[in-house]
Design a protein around this motif. Sequence first.
Motif, PDB file in Angstrom:
ATOM      1  N   VAL A  14     -10.461   3.517   4.102  1.00 42.58           N
ATOM      2  CA  VAL A  14      -9.931   2.228   3.659  1.00 42.58           C
ATOM      3  C   VAL A  14      -9.679   1.327   4.868  1.00 42.58           C
ATOM      4  N   ALA A  15      -9.064   1.894   5.922  1.00 45.75           N
ATOM      5  CA  ALA A  15      -8.781   1.110   7.131  1.00 45.75           C
ATOM      6  C   ALA A  15     -10.089   0.614   7.753  1.00 45.75           C
ATOM      7  N   ASP A  16     -11.093   1.495   7.821  1.00 48.14           N
ATOM      8  CA  ASP A  16     -12.387   1.097   8.395  1.00 48.14           C
ATOM      9  C   ASP A  16     -13.014  -0.045   7.605  1.00 48.14           C
ATOM     10  N   SER A  17     -12.917   0.055   6.258  1.00 52.20           N
ATOM     11  CA  SER A  17     -13.569  -0.983   5.459  1.00 52.20           C
ATOM     12  C   SER A  17     -12.900  -2.336   5.686  1.00 52.20           C
ATOM     13  N   ILE A  18     -11.588  -2.328   5.964  1.00 50.00           N
ATOM     14  CA  ILE A  18     -10.914  -3.601   6.243  1.00 50.00           C
ATOM     15  C   ILE A  18     -11.266  -4.116   7.640  1.00 50.00           C
ATOM     16  N   ARG A  19     -11.323  -3.189   8.601  1.00 50.15           N
ATOM     17  CA  ARG A  19     -11.759  -3.587   9.956  1.00 50.15           C
ATOM     18  C   ARG A  19     -13.138  -4.227   9.907  1.00 50.15           C
ATOM     19  N   ILE A  33      -4.693 -10.458   2.969  1.00 48.77           N
ATOM     20  CA  ILE A  33      -5.537  -9.377   2.460  1.00 48.77           C
ATOM     21  C   ILE A  33      -4.922  -8.871   1.153  1.00 48.77           C
ATOM     22  N   PRO A  34      -5.736  -8.231   0.288  1.00 49.56           N
ATOM     23  CA  PRO A  34      -5.232  -7.838  -1.037  1.00 49.56           C
ATOM     24  C   PRO A  34      -4.001  -6.928  -0.943  1.00 49.56           C
ATOM     25  N   SER A  35      -3.109  -7.065  -1.912  1.00 53.15           N
ATOM     26  CA  SER A  35      -1.905  -6.239  -1.928  1.00 53.15           C
ATOM     27  C   SER A  35      -2.263  -4.772  -2.155  1.00 53.15           C
ATOM     28  N   VAL A  36      -1.333  -3.887  -1.821  1.00 55.79           N
ATOM     29  CA  VAL A  36      -1.540  -2.456  -2.041  1.00 55.79           C
ATOM     30  C   VAL A  36      -1.874  -2.203  -3.508  1.00 55.79           C
ATOM     31  N   ALA A  38      -3.134  -4.295  -5.834  1.00 52.35           N
ATOM     32  CA  ALA A  38      -4.443  -4.814  -6.242  1.00 52.35           C
ATOM     33  C   ALA A  38      -5.560  -3.932  -5.688  1.00 52.35           C
ATOM     34  N   GLN A  39      -5.397  -3.543  -4.422  1.00 50.10           N
ATOM     35  CA  GLN A  39      -6.415  -2.717  -3.775  1.00 50.10           C
ATOM     36  C   GLN A  39      -6.523  -1.350  -4.458  1.00 50.10           C
ATOM     37  N   SER A  40      -5.365  -0.778  -4.809  1.00 52.54           N
ATOM     38  CA  SER A  40      -5.344   0.531  -5.459  1.00 52.54           C
ATOM     39  C   SER A  40      -6.075   0.486  -6.797  1.00 52.54           C
ATOM     40  N   LEU A  41      -5.775  -0.534  -7.606  1.00 50.20           N
ATOM     41  CA  LEU A  41      -6.399  -0.626  -8.927  1.00 50.20           C
ATOM     42  C   LEU A  41      -7.888  -0.921  -8.808  1.00 50.20           C
ATOM     43  N   LYS A  42      -8.262  -1.730  -7.800  1.00 51.54           N
ATOM     44  CA  LYS A  42      -9.667  -2.094  -7.652  1.00 51.54           C
ATOM     45  C   LYS A  42     -10.500  -0.896  -7.186  1.00 51.54           C
ATOM     46  N   LEU A  43     -10.003  -0.187  -6.175  1.00 48.50           N
ATOM     47  CA  LEU A  43     -10.784   0.920  -5.611  1.00 48.50           C
ATOM     48  C   LEU A  43     -10.506   2.255  -6.310  1.00 48.50           C
ATOM     49  N   ILE A  50      -3.533   3.717   0.329  1.00 48.66           N
ATOM     50  CA  ILE A  50      -3.764   2.330   0.762  1.00 48.66           C
ATOM     51  C   ILE A  50      -2.642   1.907   1.724  1.00 48.66           C
ATOM     52  N   GLN A  51      -1.411   2.247   1.340  1.00 45.47           N
ATOM     53  CA  GLN A  51      -0.245   1.912   2.152  1.00 45.47           C
ATOM     54  C   GLN A  51      -0.385   2.510   3.556  1.00 45.47           C
ATOM     55  N   ARG A  52      -0.843   3.765   3.598  1.00 40.19           N
ATOM     56  CA  ARG A  52      -0.986   4.436   4.885  1.00 40.19           C
ATOM     57  C   ARG A  52      -2.050   3.737   5.747  1.00 40.19           C
TER      58      ARG A  52
END
Lengths: 125, 306
Positions: A14-19, A33-36, A38-43, A50-52
């Motif tokens: 997840v971190a790599d994809s944001i980088r 950037i998307p909230s935890v 929103a990101q959790s539900l999307k992915l 996601i938080q980590r």
Amino acid sequence: MAASDSNLPVFQQVADSIRHAIAAGVFAPGDAIPSVRAQSLKLKINPNTIQRAYEMLEREGIIESRRGIGMFVSKASEGPARASALESVREAFEHGIRTSIAAGLSRAATDSVYTKAWQRSGAKP
Amino acid sequence: MSDTPGLAIETTGLSRRFGKHLAVDGLNLAVPRGAIYGFIGLNGAGKSTTIRMLIGLLAPSAGSVRIRDTELARDPVAAKARVGYVPDRPTAYPWMRVREVLAFCEGVIPSWSPTLASHLLKKYRIDPRSRIRSLSKGTGAKLSLLLALAHDPEILILDEPTDGLDPIARDEFFEEVLRASLDSPRTVLISSHSLQDIQRATDHLGFLHNGRLIFQGATDDLLSSTKRLRLMPQSPIDDGTLRKLSPDISHIAREGRAVTLTLRNFTPAAAESLRSASHSPVFDIADLSLDDAFKDIVKGMETTCS
């Protein structure tokens, strides 16, 4: 921004994809950037994961939290983003060098593979 | 919060015997509050038997179940009220209509919330007039989830809920499970025989094999602590000698001269000491998928036990 299916721990994916998204200009400095959530539900990825990932990016100075609003790409994200890109490149090369040594290839033969790959990529010499 | 703060479900030496067969053997499950815990095992590993004991449908032969701060055997009513359960197959009568099923549940479940039920019905886009038998598998699974959530339980237990769902229905189902966990401080335990299906949604995992828990911990810790180490020993080295070098070798595979070890509790120092002890000039470290980690741990158990 789907996280890749590699064998890395999911928070690193997840971190790599944001980088990568920041490097590719999908998110510019100052962008939210998307909230935890929103990101959790999307992915379909665990919110703690996601938080980590976000905490790791925050420690690296790539994103910053604004209290009560959310996470933003930090204005000074270029330095840390570059450092983490260099780190991934270093790991990839180390893997390649070990493969070379295992196959009994010389330093010169390995260098020439690198030079040719760079030429084929079409990047500036 | 006296003795076990932070655990939603805790079992101690939980066992169940069917005649001569020990289906569940001394399980010490620890499911942290707020976790999404993946309970993984091959078919017949004892997952459903364990779950049925967690929800009080089956009495243990030995050991105990604690739901938050309540001993299940001591106060089954209070313990069960905290739990919502999604069974592995729908339990509603096929000839009933959805709204009849809801009315029935409202009548028998004391803490049932009609408001929450109708809210979820709209969110999951289920038509209350439909007959159960006419629902698609995906909608049937969502109805089971609704029935488990409508009394707003603090713990949600799902037994192979995505078995038989197509990939899109499975994605939708996981989205709703994640939403249920995001919407309130809820703990989720979800069983599956397929790690691939549920690993991304989980933050904790327990691996069950032949009735025993062979791994339990944080999902990411398993991945960062289990690695494959590929060695090229200069002279042949047999499995027994390798295993003596480290107790953390859970699996050995060979291809030509190369030896690939699956190592638990991985550290770079451990890798280096195996490299030098096996007289291998080079080594390569690879990450492995959770599925492979699980398979290697299971295969390693079988080698060690035989």
